[in-house]
Design an enzyme around this catalytic site. Structure first.
Site, PDB file in Angstrom:
ATOM      1  N   LYS A  17       0.823  -1.203   0.000  1.00  0.00           N
ATOM      2  CA  LYS A  17       0.000   0.000   0.000  1.00  0.00           C
ATOM      3  C   LYS A  17       0.861   1.258   0.000  1.00  0.00           C
ATOM      4  O   LYS A  17       0.560   2.229  -0.697  1.00  0.00           O
ATOM      5  CB  LYS A  17      -0.938  -0.003   1.209  1.00  0.00           C
ATOM      6  CG  LYS A  17      -1.914   1.173   1.224  1.00  0.00           C
ATOM      7  CD  LYS A  17      -2.883   1.085   2.385  1.00  0.00           C
ATOM      8  CE  LYS A  17      -3.834  -0.070   2.224  1.00  0.00           C
ATOM      9  NZ  LYS A  17      -4.866  -0.077   3.300  1.00  0.00           N
ATOM     10  N   ASP A  72      -8.877   3.605   4.506  1.00  0.00           N
ATOM     11  CA  ASP A  72      -9.625   2.412   4.861  1.00  0.00           C
ATOM     12  C   ASP A  72     -10.450   2.076   3.641  1.00  0.00           C
ATOM     13  O   ASP A  72     -11.136   2.939   3.083  1.00  0.00           O
ATOM     14  CB  ASP A  72     -10.528   2.638   6.068  1.00  0.00           C
ATOM     15  CG  ASP A  72     -11.031   1.312   6.630  1.00  0.00           C
ATOM     16  OD1 ASP A  72     -10.198   0.513   7.084  1.00  0.00           O
ATOM     17  OD2 ASP A  72     -12.245   1.068   6.600  1.00  0.00           O
ATOM     18  N   HIS A 187     -10.516   2.996  -6.817  1.00  0.00           N
ATOM     19  CA  HIS A 187     -11.096   3.688  -5.669  1.00  0.00           C
ATOM     20  C   HIS A 187     -10.024   4.431  -4.887  1.00  0.00           C
ATOM     21  O   HIS A 187     -10.210   5.572  -4.474  1.00  0.00           O
ATOM     22  CB  HIS A 187     -11.805   2.692  -4.763  1.00  0.00           C
ATOM     23  CG  HIS A 187     -10.963   1.547  -4.312  1.00  0.00           C
ATOM     24  ND1 HIS A 187     -10.233   0.764  -5.180  1.00  0.00           N
ATOM     25  CD2 HIS A 187     -10.707   1.034  -3.069  1.00  0.00           C
ATOM     26  CE1 HIS A 187      -9.581  -0.169  -4.507  1.00  0.00           C
ATOM     27  NE2 HIS A 187      -9.846  -0.022  -3.230  1.00  0.00           N
ATOM     28  N   ARG A 188      -8.866   3.783  -4.701  1.00  0.00           N
ATOM     29  CA  ARG A 188      -7.770   4.421  -3.967  1.00  0.00           C
ATOM     30  C   ARG A 188      -7.188   5.582  -4.763  1.00  0.00           C
ATOM     31  O   ARG A 188      -6.893   6.646  -4.224  1.00  0.00           O
ATOM     32  CB  ARG A 188      -6.699   3.384  -3.623  1.00  0.00           C
ATOM     33  CG  ARG A 188      -5.613   3.900  -2.698  1.00  0.00           C
ATOM     34  CD  ARG A 188      -4.750   2.784  -2.137  1.00  0.00           C
ATOM     35  NE  ARG A 188      -5.499   1.981  -1.181  1.00  0.00           N
ATOM     36  CZ  ARG A 188      -5.864   0.716  -1.372  1.00  0.00           C
ATOM     37  NH1 ARG A 188      -5.540   0.092  -2.490  1.00  0.00           N
ATOM     38  NH2 ARG A 188      -6.541   0.062  -0.451  1.00  0.00           N
TER      39      ARG A 188
END
Length: 208
Positions: A17, A72, A187-188
């Site tokens: 990430k 999140d 989405h991120r």
């Protein structure tokens, strides 16, 4: 402070990430340098992606005294009533990507409605910028990536539920996209693109 010195801790123990966020943000916030935060993980007891992202960013900012970002994210499947949702990381009862996506496929079975969406809440907390009451600056952005669940996993890229998520308008899974292709539409990517404007402002202020 100069833009080259803009250092922000990332509230995650997931090295994938950190690398993904560095690729996303460095294109929009020149000079940003993300640092992995390896401290204790807070209890994520929020009732939404936004709440849990803020819990993690606040904890990292408090522990390090540095600006912090956290996200999140998860996948919500319509036919499963929105599950796994905020429980995506531990849907199978453990933090196991393969087990989690297998359970989604098992629960869906031959269900024809396979619509789903990835959601990501990106939070930024800056303990170096406080208001008159001593509260740190906070901002949260939300990104949503609609699509559907494939009948079986495909692809070796990405992580989590990527091998079974087919983005809207495509006929391949997220795991079959290159990192750059995914970051441009995920989405991120969407959440952090929105957050980038806030980070650029912090960088300009530090350079003034």
């Amino acid at each position: 402070m100069t833009p080259e010195a803009l250092k922000v801790v990332v509230a995650t123990h997931n090295s994938h990430k950190v690398a993904e966020l560095q690729r996303i943000l460095e294109l929009q916030v020149p000079g940003i340098h993300l640092l992995a935060y390896g401290g204790p993980a807070p209890v994520e007891d929020g009732d939404s992606f936004e709440a849990n992202a803020l819990i993690k960013a606040r904890a990292a900012a408090t522990e390090t005294g540095m600006p912090a970002i956290a996200d999140d994210s998860g996948i919500s499947v319509d036919a499963l009533g929105g599950a796994p949702g905020i429980d995506s990381a531990h849907f199978s009862g453990e933090r196991d990507d393969a087990a989690n996506l297998r359970l989604v496929l098992e629960r869906l079975g031959d269900e024809s409605n396979r619509s789903a969406a990835f959601s990501c809440a990106a939070a930024f907390v800056d303990p170096l910028d406080t208001d008159a009451e001593g509260r740190a600056f906070e901002h949260v952005a939300l990104g949503v990536w609609p699509g559907r669940i494939a009948l079986e996993p495909a692809g070796v890229g990405g992580f989590g539920y990527d091998p079974i998520f087919v983005p809207e308008g495509l006929d391949v899974t997220s795991a079959e996209l290159s990192a750059d292709e995914k970051n441009a539409i995920s989405h991120r990517g969407r959440a952090f693109a929105a957050l980038a404007a806030v980070l650029r402002e912090r960088s300009r202020r530090g350079d003034s």
